[in-house]
Design a protein around this motif. Structure first.
Motif, PDB file in Angstrom:
ATOM      1  N   GLU A  77      33.970  37.970  42.189  1.00 54.64           N
ATOM      2  CA  GLU A  77      35.098  36.994  41.543  1.00 54.64           C
ATOM      3  C   GLU A  77      34.467  35.575  41.602  1.00 54.64           C
ATOM      4  N   TRP A  97      38.814  32.125  41.499  1.00 56.58           N
ATOM      5  CA  TRP A  97      39.630  33.384  42.037  1.00 56.58           C
ATOM      6  C   TRP A  97      40.083  32.880  43.577  1.00 56.58           C
ATOM      7  N   GLU A 149      44.112  36.611  35.253  1.00 54.15           N
ATOM      8  CA  GLU A 149      43.027  36.720  34.696  1.00 54.15           C
ATOM      9  C   GLU A 149      42.416  35.298  34.252  1.00 54.15           C
TER      10      GLU A 149
END
Length: 153
Positions: free
Chosen positions: A30, A34, A90
């Protein structure tokens, strides 16, 4: 650990918003956004859970594993999965990170005034009371800040 230390950790997290798109798949699958978003979701969800908990239902069932990690002051990397409700979306927008930072600052300011038996249920550690929450949030956020720093190296 104090709420002042938690505020300092939150400020450090905020300073990394400028690096939100940076990633290093050798460190984490990530990107930095994130890790920031996840950390903020944890702070804000824990704060909400504390405020809405019933102090009369608190039982001190804090696990041995929780005591070990709280004593050591860190969580091992790659051993746990984030629960669905604290997983980032997302697409993570800068404006959403800033809004969550502001919410987290307001939430942190209220923790000290909550009942000592306000609590949230951690899936591994059991009930975490108001007294233990700042330490939990500091350890958790610092865990992600270390990952962010390693991504930036």
């Amino acid at each position: 650990m104090s709420l002042e230390k938690l505020t300092t950790v939150l400020d450090t997290l905020e300073s990394h918003i400028q690096n939100q798109d940076t990633s290093n798949t050798k460190i984490s699958k990530e990107n930095i956004a994130w890790h920031i978003d996840h950390s903020l979701k944890v702070i804000n969800n824990v704060s909400t859970a504390l405020k809405t908990s019933d102090p009369n239902t608190y039982s001190n069932n804090f696990s041995l594993l929780g005591k070990v990690f709280f004593t050591l002051g860190f969580f091992p990397r790659g051993k746990a999965q984030a629960p669905k409700h604290v997983k980032p979306p997302e697409i993570i927008l800068k404006k959403d990170l800033i809004a969550q930072i502001n919410e987290a600052k307001a939430n942190i300011a209220t923790i000290g005034s909550l009942d000592k038996n306000a609590h949230f249920k951690h899936p591994i550690f059991g009930n975490v009371s108001t007294k233990r929450v700042p330490r939990f949030l500091i350890i958790h956020t610092t865990h992600h800040l270390k990952i962010i720093n390693d991504i930036l190296k």
